[in-house]
Design an enzyme around this catalytic site. Structure first.
Site, PDB file in Angstrom:
ATOM      1  N   HIS A 114     -26.396   7.551   8.386  1.00 49.17           N
ATOM      2  CA  HIS A 114     -25.631   8.610   7.739  1.00 49.17           C
ATOM      3  C   HIS A 114     -24.538   7.926   6.928  1.00 49.17           C
ATOM      4  O   HIS A 114     -23.693   7.221   7.485  1.00 49.17           O
ATOM      5  CB  HIS A 114     -25.042   9.566   8.777  1.00 49.17           C
ATOM      6  CG  HIS A 114     -26.081  10.390   9.470  1.00 49.17           C
ATOM      7  ND1 HIS A 114     -26.018  10.724  10.810  1.00 49.17           N
ATOM      8  CD2 HIS A 114     -27.234  10.951   9.003  1.00 49.17           C
ATOM      9  CE1 HIS A 114     -27.069  11.455  11.134  1.00 49.17           C
ATOM     10  NE2 HIS A 114     -27.823  11.606  10.051  1.00 49.17           N
ATOM     11  N   GLU A 117     -20.878   7.722   7.925  1.00 49.57           N
ATOM     12  CA  GLU A 117     -20.558   7.137   9.236  1.00 49.57           C
ATOM     13  C   GLU A 117     -20.495   5.631   9.033  1.00 49.57           C
ATOM     14  O   GLU A 117     -21.496   4.920   9.126  1.00 49.57           O
ATOM     15  CB  GLU A 117     -21.600   7.569  10.263  1.00 49.57           C
ATOM     16  CG  GLU A 117     -21.583   9.084  10.480  1.00 49.57           C
ATOM     17  CD  GLU A 117     -22.717   9.601  11.349  1.00 49.57           C
ATOM     18  OE1 GLU A 117     -23.406   8.769  11.986  1.00 49.57           O
ATOM     19  OE2 GLU A 117     -22.919  10.832  11.382  1.00 49.57           O
ATOM     20  N   HIS A 248     -24.216   4.832  14.763  1.00 49.89           N
ATOM     21  CA  HIS A 248     -23.727   6.054  14.125  1.00 49.89           C
ATOM     22  C   HIS A 248     -22.225   6.197  14.369  1.00 49.89           C
ATOM     23  O   HIS A 248     -21.582   5.323  14.947  1.00 49.89           O
ATOM     24  CB  HIS A 248     -24.460   7.274  14.689  1.00 49.89           C
ATOM     25  CG  HIS A 248     -25.852   7.443  14.170  1.00 49.89           C
ATOM     26  ND1 HIS A 248     -26.249   8.522  13.409  1.00 49.89           N
ATOM     27  CD2 HIS A 248     -26.954   6.666  14.304  1.00 49.89           C
ATOM     28  CE1 HIS A 248     -27.534   8.409  13.096  1.00 49.89           C
ATOM     29  NE2 HIS A 248     -27.982   7.286  13.644  1.00 49.89           N
ATOM     30  N   GLU A 342     -23.048   5.926  19.192  1.00 48.13           N
ATOM     31  CA  GLU A 342     -21.961   6.570  18.448  1.00 48.13           C
ATOM     32  C   GLU A 342     -20.696   5.751  18.689  1.00 48.13           C
ATOM     33  O   GLU A 342     -20.251   5.590  19.825  1.00 48.13           O
ATOM     34  CB  GLU A 342     -21.775   8.005  18.929  1.00 48.13           C
ATOM     35  CG  GLU A 342     -23.018   8.875  18.806  1.00 48.13           C
ATOM     36  CD  GLU A 342     -23.217   9.424  17.404  1.00 48.13           C
ATOM     37  OE1 GLU A 342     -22.272   9.324  16.589  1.00 48.13           O
ATOM     38  OE2 GLU A 342     -24.305   9.957  17.125  1.00 48.13           O
TER      39      GLU A 342
END
Length: 476
Positions: A114, A117, A248, A342
């Site tokens: 993404h 990100e 991410h 993440e």
């Protein structure tokens, strides 16, 4: 001395010529500033690591700099181009770059899927710089990793999205601008939905791995797949990856398969056959990140539901269901086990925080990389010592098989325990072996398979011997 210096200069010139397309990238970059202009470097390098955001030309420069300082253990290559034509660059670190060495496992890190990100993109640039530095210093852990592993690092799978996000004014970037690729496609919802296939196969019987085998042409013809998605699918299918992580941003957790729920509900623990090793792999990352593993850490946002988080890890489906994700695609289309990490509550945090993110994640990145040397590894060969490619290695009690690579080499990640492994291949008699697996290192277990034709010939010879013996005994 003059001759040696001349040879060194020629070697350097050759290296520069070989990567001329990289060094001249800024002139080709869409929307790049005028030739010769460089953005102001706001932060100083520390020990060769540049703690700043790297736009596309600067990303290239950073990777080329790593390569030029350690050409014997690195190379730069591209797996394809983004929709806007930017190259999907990979830096490889290995004692024999560019070559799959039989018995040596292949690892990959992917960042910036993404585009907005951004922390993962920068951490992977820092990681490449760190591995170079520590290798040159003789750091035993890093030297051993590079000599025993082929490491592939792709800082940005979505360079178009990053450029869009980075062009937003101010320090705080929009939560969504730049997330998708230039076509507006969310790359982490764009992979073939193999979860739905394997869930049907669980009920009705069918393969539990390599669900896209021999289907590259179909992938290429699928107009719904983004060019970035197609490039990574080919990458996954062309290299026998064993372990991977997809970086991410937007939370702090290590997420493991399955990402898509079986029932179709929004939140449901969806275990894969390898749930135990995936939990262990996720903890290998989270446990070295102090913020991620802190049980008292408040949610990133007031209304976030972190109830599925345990020790900084979560099952993907238990958190929220993701169809068409890259993580599950790796597991169900190849031998590669992948988790999604993440890294930050903010997707595009201020540049001055990057050093702290590096310090929080450096040990986790190395710890996770080391997990590739767990479980069982070995070769599958015939009785003449020839490698058997695409042999199936199954583990009793785990309904997910892996296959051997072209050199007959295989790797099977497992938690400690006692197992029965079976190697089989069309035209050969299967063999089962018992093995006790420690935490690490991986246990070597080789298989020699006898072909049916060899067995028939052997049985024929045994029958002839028996007939000869009976003839002599009965005076025929």
């Amino acid at each position: 001395m003059a001759g040696r210096g001349g040879r060194a200069l020629l070697a350097l010139c050759g290296a520069l010529a070989a990567c001329g397309w990289l060094l001249g990238a800024e002139a080709q970059e869409p929307g790049a500033p005028a030739a010769g202009m460089r953005r102001r470097r706001r932060l100083q390098q520390e020990d060769g690591i540049s703690f700043e955001y790297h736009r596309y030309p600067e990303l290239r420069e950073a990777l080329v700099s790593v390569w030029l300082q350690c050409t014997a253990i690195s190379r730069i290559y591209t797996v394809g181009r983004s929709f806007e034509g930017r190259e999907l660059l990979v830096i490889e670190l290995s004692d024999n770059p560019g070559v799959h060495e039989p018995g040596e496992p292949e690892f990959k890190y992917i960042g910036n899927m993404h585009g907005n990100e951004a922390v993962g993109r920068e951490l992977l640039i820092f990681l490449a710089q760190y591995l170079r530095n520590e290798y040159q210093k003789g750091n035993e852990t890093i030297v051993n990793l590079i000599h025993s592993t082929r490491i592939h690092i792709m800082p940005s799978l979505n360079p178009d999205g990053f450029e869009k996000a980075a062009s937003q004014p101010g320090e705080l970037k929009d939560w969504f601008v730049g997330r998708s690729n230039a076509q507006g496609i969310d790359l982490n919802r764009n992979f073939p939905d193999l979860d739905r296939i394997v869930y049907v196969n669980e009920k009705e019987g069918g393969p539990n791995n390599h669900l896209l085998k021999n289907m590259k042409k179909i992938v290429d013809q699928n107009t719904k797949l983004a060019p970035e998605t197609k490039a990574v699918i080919h990458w996954i299918m062309d290299i026998p990856f064993v372990l991977s992580a997809n970086l991410h941003g937007g939370d702090l957790v290590a997420n493991y398969p399955y990402d898509e729920t079986r029932s179709g509900s929004a939140h449901e623990y969806s275990s894969s056959p390898d749930d135990a090793i995936f939990q262990s792999l996720a903890r290998a990352y989270s446990s070295f990140n102090p913020a991620m593993s802190n049980p008292n850490r408040p949610p990133c946002r007031k209304n976030d539901d972190d109830s599925s988080f345990v020790d900084g890890t979560t099952n993907g489906g238990a958190w929220y269901s993701v169809p068409g994700g890259m993580q599950d695609f790796n597991y169900l289309s190849s031998n590669c086990f992948e988790i999604t990490v993440e890294l930050s509550c903010e997707k595009f945090p201020p540049e001055e925080t990057l050093k702290t993110y590096w310090e929080d994640n450096k040990n986790s990145l190395i710890s996770y990389l080391e997990q590739i040397h767990r479980g069982v590894k070995g070769f599958v060969r015939d009785l003449q010592g020839n490698p058997i490619a695409n042999a199936t290695i199954s583990v009793e009690g785990i309904d997910h098989d892996v296959t051997s690579a072209k050199d007959g080499d295989y790797w099977r990640l497992l938690i400690p325990g006692n197992y029965k492994l079976t190697a089989s291949a069309p035209g050969y008699l299967a063999i089962t072996k018992k093995v006790a697996v420690p935490y690490s290192p991986a246990v070597g277990v080789d298989f020699e398979l006898e072909s049916f034709s060899e067995r028939k010939e052997e049985e024929k010879e045994e029958l002839m011997e028996w007939w000869k013996m009976m003839s002599e005994t009965l005076n025929f």
